[in-house]
Scaffold this motif. Structure first.
Motif, PDB file in Angstrom:
ATOM      1  N   GLU A 117       0.829  -1.207   0.000  1.00 29.49           N
ATOM      2  CA  GLU A 117       0.000   0.000   0.000  1.00 29.49           C
ATOM      3  C   GLU A 117       0.867   1.263   0.000  1.00 29.49           C
ATOM      4  O   GLU A 117       0.590   2.225  -0.730  1.00 29.49           O
ATOM      5  CB  GLU A 117      -0.912  -0.005   1.234  1.00 29.49           C
ATOM      6  CG  GLU A 117      -1.784   1.220   1.357  1.00 29.49           C
ATOM      7  CD  GLU A 117      -2.589   1.219   2.634  1.00 29.49           C
ATOM      8  OE1 GLU A 117      -3.070   2.303   3.033  1.00 29.49           O
ATOM      9  OE2 GLU A 117      -2.748   0.151   3.260  1.00 29.49           O
ATOM     10  N   LEU A 118       1.941   1.255   0.797  1.00 34.16           N
ATOM     11  CA  LEU A 118       2.829   2.416   0.850  1.00 34.16           C
ATOM     12  C   LEU A 118       3.559   2.604  -0.479  1.00 34.16           C
ATOM     13  O   LEU A 118       3.748   3.745  -0.928  1.00 34.16           O
ATOM     14  CB  LEU A 118       3.839   2.240   1.987  1.00 34.16           C
ATOM     15  CG  LEU A 118       3.253   2.275   3.405  1.00 34.16           C
ATOM     16  CD1 LEU A 118       4.304   1.859   4.419  1.00 34.16           C
ATOM     17  CD2 LEU A 118       2.709   3.652   3.733  1.00 34.16           C
ATOM     18  N   ASN A 119       3.955   1.516  -1.106  1.00 31.16           N
ATOM     19  CA  ASN A 119       4.607   1.619  -2.413  1.00 31.16           C
ATOM     20  C   ASN A 119       3.665   2.218  -3.452  1.00 31.16           C
ATOM     21  O   ASN A 119       4.094   2.977  -4.332  1.00 31.16           O
ATOM     22  CB  ASN A 119       5.095   0.248  -2.873  1.00 31.16           C
ATOM     23  CG  ASN A 119       6.371  -0.188  -2.179  1.00 31.16           C
ATOM     24  OD1 ASN A 119       7.114   0.639  -1.645  1.00 31.16           O
ATOM     25  ND2 ASN A 119       6.633  -1.480  -2.181  1.00 31.16           N
ATOM     26  N   GLU A 120       2.379   1.890  -3.358  1.00 31.45           N
ATOM     27  CA  GLU A 120       1.403   2.471  -4.287  1.00 31.45           C
ATOM     28  C   GLU A 120       1.293   3.975  -4.075  1.00 31.45           C
ATOM     29  O   GLU A 120       1.211   4.744  -5.048  1.00 31.45           O
ATOM     30  CB  GLU A 120       0.046   1.803  -4.086  1.00 31.45           C
ATOM     31  CG  GLU A 120       0.000   0.355  -4.570  1.00 31.45           C
ATOM     32  CD  GLU A 120      -1.310  -0.336  -4.226  1.00 31.45           C
ATOM     33  OE1 GLU A 120      -2.197   0.347  -3.640  1.00 31.45           O
ATOM     34  OE2 GLU A 120      -1.458  -1.531  -4.535  1.00 31.45           O
ATOM     35  N   ARG A 121       1.294   4.400  -2.801  1.00 32.48           N
ATOM     36  CA  ARG A 121       1.251   5.841  -2.508  1.00 32.48           C
ATOM     37  C   ARG A 121       2.492   6.541  -3.036  1.00 32.48           C
ATOM     38  O   ARG A 121       2.423   7.629  -3.623  1.00 32.48           O
ATOM     39  CB  ARG A 121       1.124   6.067  -0.990  1.00 32.48           C
ATOM     40  CG  ARG A 121      -0.179   5.597  -0.385  1.00 32.48           C
ATOM     41  CD  ARG A 121      -1.306   6.580  -0.638  1.00 32.48           C
ATOM     42  NE  ARG A 121      -1.062   7.849   0.023  1.00 32.48           N
ATOM     43  CZ  ARG A 121      -1.380   8.104   1.298  1.00 32.48           C
ATOM     44  NH1 ARG A 121      -1.927   7.140   2.057  1.00 32.48           N
ATOM     45  NH2 ARG A 121      -1.158   9.283   1.832  1.00 32.48           N
ATOM     46  N   LEU A 122       3.664   5.914  -2.842  1.00 34.35           N
ATOM     47  CA  LEU A 122       4.906   6.491  -3.333  1.00 34.35           C
ATOM     48  C   LEU A 122       4.894   6.566  -4.856  1.00 34.35           C
ATOM     49  O   LEU A 122       5.354   7.555  -5.443  1.00 34.35           O
ATOM     50  CB  LEU A 122       6.094   5.659  -2.848  1.00 34.35           C
ATOM     51  CG  LEU A 122       7.486   6.071  -3.340  1.00 34.35           C
ATOM     52  CD1 LEU A 122       7.764   7.534  -3.035  1.00 34.35           C
ATOM     53  CD2 LEU A 122       8.554   5.184  -2.713  1.00 34.35           C
ATOM     54  N   ASP A 123       4.356   5.557  -5.494  1.00 37.38           N
ATOM     55  CA  ASP A 123       4.252   5.561  -6.946  1.00 37.38           C
ATOM     56  C   ASP A 123       3.417   6.753  -7.420  1.00 37.38           C
ATOM     57  O   ASP A 123       3.754   7.411  -8.409  1.00 37.38           O
ATOM     58  CB  ASP A 123       3.620   4.248  -7.418  1.00 37.38           C
ATOM     59  CG  ASP A 123       3.698   4.063  -8.917  1.00 37.38           C
ATOM     60  OD1 ASP A 123       4.710   3.510  -9.388  1.00 37.38           O
ATOM     61  OD2 ASP A 123       2.759   4.480  -9.622  1.00 37.38           O
ATOM     62  N   GLN A 124       2.334   7.066  -6.696  1.00 39.17           N
ATOM     63  CA  GLN A 124       1.499   8.212  -7.035  1.00 39.17           C
ATOM     64  C   GLN A 124       2.265   9.519  -6.827  1.00 39.17           C
ATOM     65  O   GLN A 124       2.179  10.439  -7.650  1.00 39.17           O
ATOM     66  CB  GLN A 124       0.233   8.203  -6.184  1.00 39.17           C
ATOM     67  CG  GLN A 124      -0.696   7.036  -6.466  1.00 39.17           C
ATOM     68  CD  GLN A 124      -1.832   6.947  -5.462  1.00 39.17           C
ATOM     69  OE1 GLN A 124      -2.004   7.823  -4.609  1.00 39.17           O
ATOM     70  NE2 GLN A 124      -2.618   5.879  -5.549  1.00 39.17           N
ATOM     71  N   TYR A 125       3.010   9.601  -5.735  1.00 39.25           N
ATOM     72  CA  TYR A 125       3.796  10.809  -5.450  1.00 39.25           C
ATOM     73  C   TYR A 125       4.786  11.099  -6.576  1.00 39.25           C
ATOM     74  O   TYR A 125       5.022  12.258  -6.934  1.00 39.25           O
ATOM     75  CB  TYR A 125       4.564  10.656  -4.143  1.00 39.25           C
ATOM     76  CG  TYR A 125       3.747  10.802  -2.885  1.00 39.25           C
ATOM     77  CD1 TYR A 125       2.390  11.103  -2.927  1.00 39.25           C
ATOM     78  CD2 TYR A 125       4.325  10.632  -1.632  1.00 39.25           C
ATOM     79  CE1 TYR A 125       1.646  11.230  -1.775  1.00 39.25           C
ATOM     80  CE2 TYR A 125       3.588  10.759  -0.465  1.00 39.25           C
ATOM     81  CZ  TYR A 125       2.251  11.052  -0.545  1.00 39.25           C
ATOM     82  OH  TYR A 125       1.512  11.183   0.601  1.00 39.25           O
ATOM     83  N   LEU A 126       5.379  10.050  -7.113  1.00 42.49           N
ATOM     84  CA  LEU A 126       6.386  10.236  -8.163  1.00 42.49           C
ATOM     85  C   LEU A 126       5.796  10.858  -9.418  1.00 42.49           C
ATOM     86  O   LEU A 126       6.511  11.463 -10.207  1.00 42.49           O
ATOM     87  CB  LEU A 126       7.041   8.891  -8.497  1.00 42.49           C
ATOM     88  CG  LEU A 126       7.964   8.309  -7.417  1.00 42.49           C
ATOM     89  CD1 LEU A 126       8.332   6.877  -7.750  1.00 42.49           C
ATOM     90  CD2 LEU A 126       9.215   9.162  -7.254  1.00 42.49           C
ATOM     91  N   GLY A 127       4.485  10.722  -9.599  1.00 41.38           N
ATOM     92  CA  GLY A 127       3.852  11.309 -10.767  1.00 41.38           C
ATOM     93  C   GLY A 127       3.162  12.625 -10.500  1.00 41.38           C
ATOM     94  O   GLY A 127       2.589  13.236 -11.416  1.00 41.38           O
ATOM     95  N   ASP A 128       3.215  13.107  -9.243  1.00 40.26           N
ATOM     96  CA  ASP A 128       2.518  14.337  -8.848  1.00 40.26           C
ATOM     97  C   ASP A 128       3.549  15.417  -8.519  1.00 40.26           C
ATOM     98  O   ASP A 128       4.265  15.314  -7.525  1.00 40.26           O
ATOM     99  CB  ASP A 128       1.635  14.048  -7.638  1.00 40.26           C
ATOM    100  CG  ASP A 128       0.842  15.261  -7.177  1.00 40.26           C
ATOM    101  OD1 ASP A 128       0.956  16.336  -7.821  1.00 40.26           O
ATOM    102  OD2 ASP A 128       0.112  15.142  -6.172  1.00 40.26           O
ATOM    103  N   LEU A 129       3.601  16.462  -9.329  1.00 38.65           N
ATOM    104  CA  LEU A 129       4.582  17.529  -9.116  1.00 38.65           C
ATOM    105  C   LEU A 129       4.349  18.269  -7.806  1.00 38.65           C
ATOM    106  O   LEU A 129       5.262  18.901  -7.273  1.00 38.65           O
ATOM    107  CB  LEU A 129       4.540  18.518 -10.288  1.00 38.65           C
ATOM    108  CG  LEU A 129       5.044  17.986 -11.629  1.00 38.65           C
ATOM    109  CD1 LEU A 129       4.877  19.038 -12.712  1.00 38.65           C
ATOM    110  CD2 LEU A 129       6.509  17.557 -11.529  1.00 38.65           C
ATOM    111  N   ASP A 130       3.121  18.230  -7.291  1.00 43.49           N
ATOM    112  CA  ASP A 130       2.803  18.932  -6.051  1.00 43.49           C
ATOM    113  C   ASP A 130       2.741  18.001  -4.848  1.00 43.49           C
ATOM    114  O   ASP A 130       2.211  18.374  -3.801  1.00 43.49           O
ATOM    115  CB  ASP A 130       1.453  19.661  -6.202  1.00 43.49           C
ATOM    116  CG  ASP A 130       1.496  20.720  -7.291  1.00 43.49           C
ATOM    117  OD1 ASP A 130       2.525  21.410  -7.388  1.00 43.49           O
ATOM    118  OD2 ASP A 130       0.507  20.851  -8.033  1.00 43.49           O
ATOM    119  N   ALA A 131       3.247  16.778  -4.981  1.00 50.64           N
ATOM    120  CA  ALA A 131       3.205  15.827  -3.869  1.00 50.64           C
ATOM    121  C   ALA A 131       3.931  16.408  -2.662  1.00 50.64           C
ATOM    122  O   ALA A 131       5.097  16.791  -2.760  1.00 50.64           O
ATOM    123  CB  ALA A 131       3.844  14.504  -4.287  1.00 50.64           C
ATOM    124  N   PRO A 132       3.263  16.474  -1.487  1.00 47.35           N
ATOM    125  CA  PRO A 132       3.865  17.152  -0.330  1.00 47.35           C
ATOM    126  C   PRO A 132       4.900  16.325   0.417  1.00 47.35           C
ATOM    127  O   PRO A 132       5.703  16.869   1.155  1.00 47.35           O
ATOM    128  CB  PRO A 132       2.653  17.404   0.566  1.00 47.35           C
ATOM    129  CG  PRO A 132       1.717  16.268   0.238  1.00 47.35           C
ATOM    130  CD  PRO A 132       1.911  15.985  -1.231  1.00 47.35           C
TER     131      PRO A 132
END
Length: 553
Positions: A252-267
């Motif tokens: 689950e955490l890897n999925e969140r990190l994967d999303q962050y990598l594609g989001d320029l505004d990931a906090p």
């Protein structure tokens, strides 16, 4: 001579598995797939005197042991010795959980995704004598990625072993257990030695079914105690979520990190130097990022430099792609003099994911869980450090392409009493190539001012902290570095005794956060807080005074 009496216990490795204590559970699913039905291995259901579970035993035979070739080459003799690796695994179901008992190489037969990674330390922190600790292995969550192992033959407390709670991830602890009615202690023995990792307990367990089951109940009862024993609370603050990334939480955490990598505004995403690279931060003149035939060279690494290789990938593919990216440090702008091997891209990032009271952090390629108590303690200590007064005054640093770090250092050095040392590196037999940068600016009272522009994460700060430690260590312990630096100070300040600069050095960490965000505990990424406190402790241990000065936009 009378026959030797058989011992009532045997040293055993015990694991608790993430599996329901359900009679309908197929225990075969807890065994690594490659051992199920493997030639030379036998699987037997067990229901004997209350012990219910599954037994897996076997061995791997080799006609010739793997070390025979080496001995044959060294001696000229024809060394022919057969090799055999034996393994034993017993899965036992109780009313509360499923446990694994292993012998030989039996631990390799457990599906690692099913290991309860908190089990060993949960037990240790509720049963070990705080004054009987003999070994602690811990990993420091700072820019260097260090591992420390402290041990003593006589036993002592955590303070005697030199452990600090700040950013410490304990992976092993050994000591004497207290007040446990186990078979070993009931046999008249005075003490019980226990060695615990994050997922296992190594201790003597009863040999008979009745003794064994009683020992399991004692261990289960110990683990249900509400809190760690006094003196051991600090070791419960951080929990590793290692083991090949197979657990549901890690997925689950890897999925969140994967999303962050594609989001320029990931906090919650930032850059962090891997441990083996942090010591080269001050020597680095260029950084090469590679994936396949695509190559990019940069002077200062930013999180977006790495993320551009993966952010356009489909969901679920970014993290795996990042592991194919390679990042390498060089001592020259032409990228001909390497300072590090090419290191996978995922080890250059940190990420923070909040889930209720717990925080999860990706650091050095692994996930960790940190409770709310740890986060608050970090915040309090960082707030105290940031609140210390400083005698250094620095100019503002407005946004703009022309206002880079070089520009700011020159502006700061224009002030009366300040001198520019940026890029005026000290070259010695130890620090060849690019040499060692002691500081960016020398303050009016000899303060070693080190400047860095960074986002709220770790991207520039790990570089800054590594520079501070390396420079301070070199000045303190390397006579050639100290002499050359003092000679340069004497040239600039002939009327000031240069030795006074280093008698009790003041190291100033001058930080400008991205977008001019104020420098507070809340605006710093949690791992940057850890690295900051670890750096301050290390510098203070070398006799330096530490000040943190914000640079405003």
């Amino acid at each position: 001579m009378s026959p030797k009496k058989q011992a009532s216990t045997r040293k055993t490795s015990l694991y608790r598995l993430n599996a329901p204590a359900d009679p309908g559970l197929d225990l075969h699913t807890l065994v690594e797939e490659r051992y199920r039905g493997r030639e030379g291995f036998t699987t037997t259901p067990v229901d004997h005197a209350g012990v219910v579970g599954l037994l897996v035993t076997g061995s791997i035979a080799r006609d010739r042991a793997e070390w025979c070739d080496v001995l044959s080459e060294l001696t000229g003799a024809d060394v022919q010795v057969a090799g055999r690796t034996s393994s034993g695994l017993l899965l036992v179901r109780t009313e509360r959980a499923v446990y694994a008992v292993t012998y030989g190489m039996g631990h390799h037969m457990i599906d690692s995704a099913r290991l309860d990674l908190g089990f060993g330390l949960q037990f240790a922190l509720r049963c070990l004598d705080q004054d009987g600790i003999s070994l602690v292995r811990r990993h420091l969550m700072d820019a260097r990625g260090r591992t420390n192992e402290n041990s003593t033959t006589r036993g002592g407390n955590l303070r005697d072993l030199g452990t600090e709670w700040i950013g410490s991830i304990v992976s092993k602890i050994t000591g004497k257990a207290i007040d446990l009615p186990l078979t070993h202690t009931s046999a008249g023995r005075r003490s019980l030695g226990v060695s615990c990792t994050d997922s296992s307990i190594s201790l003597p367990l009863g040999r008979s079914p009745q003794q064994f089951l009683n020992d399991l109940r004692v261990i289960e009862d110990a683990c249900t105690q509400p809190a760690p024993l006094p003196g051991l609370e600090s070791l419960a603050k951080v929990r590793s979520l290692r083991r090949r990334g197979k657990t549901d939480l890690v997925r689950e955490l890897n999925e969140r990190l994967d999303q962050y990598l594609g989001d320029l505004d990931a906090p919650g995403l930032a850059l962090n130097f891997p441990g083996e690279c942090a010591s080269h931060a001050t020597e680095t003149r260029a950084i090469r990022i590679m994936r396949g035939s695509r190559v990019i060279d940069v002077g200062d690494l930013d999180i977006d430099d790495i993320r551009q290789f993966v952010r356009d990938r489909p969901d679920g593919c970014r993290l795996s792609t990042l592991k194919d990216v390679r990042v390498q440090l060089f001592a020259d702008e032409e990228c001909t003099e390497s300072l590090s091997p090419p290191i996978p891209g995922h080890r250059w990032i940190t990420a923070e994911v909040r889930s209720g009271a717990a925080h999860h952090f990706y650091w050095q390629g692994s996930w960790y869980e940190i409770g709310a108590e740890f986060v608050q303690a970090l915040r309090d200590d960082v707030t105290e450090l940031l609140g210390r007064p400083s005698g250094v005054v620095l100019p503002t640093w407005p946004a703009g392409k022309k206002t880079d770090e070089d520009w700011f250092n020159k502006e700061a050095a224009k002030q009366p009493g300040y001198d520019l040392f940026d890029k005026k590196n000290v070259h010695t037999g130890t620090f060849r190539g690019g040499g060692l940068e002691i500081c960016d600016v020398l303050g009016p009272e000899g303060q070693l001012i080190m400047v860095k522009k960074a986002d709220k994460g770790s991207s520039g700060l790990s570089h800054l902290f590594a520079q501070a430690r390396t420079a301070t260590e070199a000045l303190r312990y390397d006579a050639e570095v100290r002499e050359k630096f003092l000679a340069r100070v004497a040239e600039l300040r002939p009327n000031d005794p240069p030795e006074d600069t280093l008698a009790t050095p003041t190291v100033v960490l001058a930080i400008r956060l991205k977008y001019g965000v104020p420098l507070t505990a809340d605006s710093l990424f949690a791992f940057s807080q850890v690295s900051l406190l670890q750096t301050a402790l290390a510098l203070q241990g070398m006799g330096a005074k530490v000040e943190v000065v914000p640079i405003y936009a």
